[in-house]
Design an enzyme around this catalytic site. Structure first.
Site, short mmCIF file in Angstrom:
data_model
loop_
_atom_site.label_atom_id
_atom_site.label_comp_id
_atom_site.label_asym_id
_atom_site.label_seq_id
_atom_site.Cartn_x
_atom_site.Cartn_y
_atom_site.Cartn_z
N TYR A 130 0.75 -7.92 -1.57
CA TYR A 130 -0.12 -6.77 -1.80
C TYR A 130 -1.57 -7.22 -1.77
O TYR A 130 -1.90 -8.32 -2.22
CB TYR A 130 0.21 -6.13 -3.15
CG TYR A 130 -0.63 -4.90 -3.45
CD1 TYR A 130 -0.46 -3.75 -2.70
CD2 TYR A 130 -1.57 -4.90 -4.47
CE1 TYR A 130 -1.22 -2.61 -2.94
CE2 TYR A 130 -2.33 -3.78 -4.73
CZ TYR A 130 -2.15 -2.63 -3.97
OH TYR A 130 -2.92 -1.52 -4.22
N ASP B 169 -14.32 -1.86 -9.77
CA ASP B 169 -13.50 -1.09 -8.83
C ASP B 169 -13.90 0.38 -8.88
O ASP B 169 -13.17 1.23 -9.39
CB ASP B 169 -12.02 -1.28 -9.19
CG ASP B 169 -11.08 -0.59 -8.20
OD1 ASP B 169 -11.50 -0.34 -7.05
OD2 ASP B 169 -9.93 -0.30 -8.59
N ASP C 36 -4.66 -1.71 -0.19
CA ASP C 36 -5.28 -0.59 -0.89
C ASP C 36 -6.48 -0.10 -0.07
O ASP C 36 -7.48 -0.80 0.05
CB ASP C 36 -5.73 -1.08 -2.27
CG ASP C 36 -6.42 -0.03 -3.10
OD1 ASP C 36 -6.59 1.10 -2.62
OD2 ASP C 36 -6.79 -0.34 -4.25
N ASP D 130 -8.12 2.71 -0.80
CA ASP D 130 -8.87 3.62 -1.66
C ASP D 130 -8.72 5.07 -1.18
O ASP D 130 -7.62 5.53 -0.94
CB ASP D 130 -10.34 3.20 -1.73
CG ASP D 130 -10.56 1.97 -2.60
OD1 ASP D 130 -9.63 1.61 -3.35
OD2 ASP D 130 -11.63 1.38 -2.55
N HIS E 267 -2.27 2.39 1.55
CA HIS E 267 -2.17 3.63 0.78
C HIS E 267 -3.53 4.28 0.63
O HIS E 267 -4.55 3.62 0.48
CB HIS E 267 -1.46 3.45 -0.56
CG HIS E 267 -2.05 2.45 -1.51
ND1 HIS E 267 -3.18 2.71 -2.26
CD2 HIS E 267 -1.66 1.21 -1.87
CE1 HIS E 267 -3.46 1.67 -3.03
NE2 HIS E 267 -2.56 0.73 -2.80
N GLU F 179 -5.49 7.40 -1.50
CA GLU F 179 -5.34 8.11 -2.77
C GLU F 179 -6.06 9.45 -2.78
O GLU F 179 -6.86 9.75 -1.89
CB GLU F 179 -5.82 7.24 -3.92
CG GLU F 179 -7.29 6.93 -3.90
CD GLU F 179 -7.62 5.74 -4.79
OE1 GLU F 179 -8.49 5.90 -5.67
OE2 GLU F 179 -7.05 4.65 -4.60
N CYS G 175 -10.92 2.97 -11.11
CA CYS G 175 -9.65 2.28 -11.32
C CYS G 175 -8.61 3.28 -11.81
O CYS G 175 -8.90 4.12 -12.67
CB CYS G 175 -9.83 1.15 -12.34
SG CYS G 175 -8.27 0.39 -12.86
N ARG H 130 -1.04 7.75 -2.37
CA ARG H 130 -1.15 7.50 -3.81
C ARG H 130 -1.73 8.75 -4.48
O ARG H 130 -2.70 9.32 -3.98
CB ARG H 130 -2.06 6.30 -4.07
CG ARG H 130 -2.46 6.15 -5.54
CD ARG H 130 -3.28 4.91 -5.77
NE ARG H 130 -4.23 5.11 -6.87
CZ ARG H 130 -5.01 4.17 -7.37
NH1 ARG H 130 -4.97 2.94 -6.87
NH2 ARG H 130 -5.85 4.45 -8.35
N GLU I 278 0.56 6.89 -9.50
CA GLU I 278 -0.19 5.97 -10.35
C GLU I 278 -0.10 6.36 -11.83
O GLU I 278 -0.04 7.55 -12.18
CB GLU I 278 -1.65 5.95 -9.90
CG GLU I 278 -2.56 5.06 -10.72
CD GLU I 278 -2.22 3.57 -10.63
OE1 GLU I 278 -1.10 3.20 -11.01
OE2 GLU I 278 -3.08 2.80 -10.18
N ASN J 273 3.40 0.45 -9.98
CA ASN J 273 2.27 -0.46 -10.18
C ASN J 273 2.37 -1.11 -11.55
O ASN J 273 2.11 -0.46 -12.57
CB ASN J 273 0.96 0.32 -10.05
CG ASN J 273 -0.27 -0.55 -10.24
OD1 ASN J 273 -0.18 -1.77 -10.27
ND2 ASN J 273 -1.42 0.09 -10.38
#
Length: 301
Positions: A48, A62, A89, A91, A116, A118, A126, A161, A191, A213
């Site tokens: 990952y 983040d 990731d 974002d 992914h 989101e 985060c 996500r 998430e 996660n």
């Protein structure tokens, strides 16, 4: 020696097959290419690549400060160093639908196996912090449709996500999950689930692979791999764990250097030179050099 011996398209096909194998896929987060090699050597199923780790490595929180170029660059460095599939990731896709499309093709070119996108507002936070905000369903759906339409390799995994659980609750997360799958998501990342029952509810709601996660200091309890597998989770990530372990060790070492004036007390905890060379496959490079440059220097006349 050098880079992965498996082409990106083969890694993607293998990743797809593994997610549908009935065996949970374990993907620790690599904080650099060398740690990805260690993850592979230890027998994990994938690597990952965390946006939070990339941001932290650059000295940022983040909160959406990293750029597509920075994420794609680190993704390429890691993906080419391992034969394992990589999930990155991405974002919020670094913008709206057209930006999302560009993000997908850029990460595809970087050799990534899956990514992914989101549904947080941009810039994001985060996923395990309070105060998150999510976009409306129409915007979230457009991002996933753009991502699915943009890929050129049909085996590139597009994962959606959703962070809506922490904003509007589990029922909203279930509704959003269904919408994202209908929009073309190949897999789902719900998430900040509160417990195993919530993972089970998401599993019952959609027919695509789902991700758990397991990040430390977050909203979710640190369930074991077997617990997650028992409720139908297909993939588990440990996104920041190796960075936290490494930085904890670095801090302890620096404290010892300040207090003791030497790192002698820390040597027993360090990776040895021999082990580092083994992980780097130093001997293969040496063999290659020898085969190319092994010649006799003629005597001067």
């Amino acid at each position: 020696m050098l880079y992965s011996t498996i082409p990106a398209h083969e890694k993607r096909a293998a990743f797809r097959a593994a997610l549908n194998s009935g065996t949970i896929q374990r993907m620790p987060g690599a904080f650099n290419p060398l740690s990805a090699r260690l993850i592979e050597e230890k027998g994990f199923e994938g690597v990952y690549i965390s946006g939070a780790v990339i941001a932290a490595d650059l000295g940022f929180p983040d909160i959406g400060l990293t750029t597509l170029s920075e994420v794609a660059g680190r993704g390429a460095q890691i993906a080419r160093m391992t034969n394992l599939p990589t999930l990155i990731d991405a974002d919020t896709g670094f913008g709206e639908p057209m930006n999302v499309a560009r993000t997908v093709q850029t990460l595809e070119d970087a050799g990534i196996s899956g990514l992914h996108i989101e549904d947080q507002v941009n810039p994001k936070r985060c996923g395990h912090l309070d105060g998150k905000a999510v976009v409306d369903a129409d915007t979230a759906v457009k991002r996933i449709r753009a991502a699915a339409d943009a890929r050129r390799d049909p085996n590139l995994l597009i994962m959606a996500r959703t962070d809506i659980r922490g904003v509007d609750g589990l029922d909203a997360a279930i509704d959003r999950a269904k919408q994202l799958v209908d929009a073309g998501a190949d897999a789902l990342f719900p998430e900040a689930m509160a417990d195993l029952c919530e993972f089970e509810a998401i599993r019952a709601a959609v027919d695509v692979p789902i991700l758990a996660n397991m990040t430390e200091f977050g909203k979710s309890e640190l369930f074991s791999v077997s617990q997650l597998e028992s409720v139908g989770v297909n993939l588990v990530i440990f996104p920041v764990s190796l960075l936290r372990i490494a930085m904890g060790a670095a801090e302890r070492g620096l404290d010892a250097l300040v207090e003791e004036g030497s790192l002698q007390s820390q040597v027993s905890t360090m990776q040895t030179r021999a082990r580092l060379y083994e992980l780097l496959d130093y001997s293969a490079y040496n063999t290659f050099d020898t085969s190319i440059f092994d010649f006799a220097v003629p005597e001067a006349r």
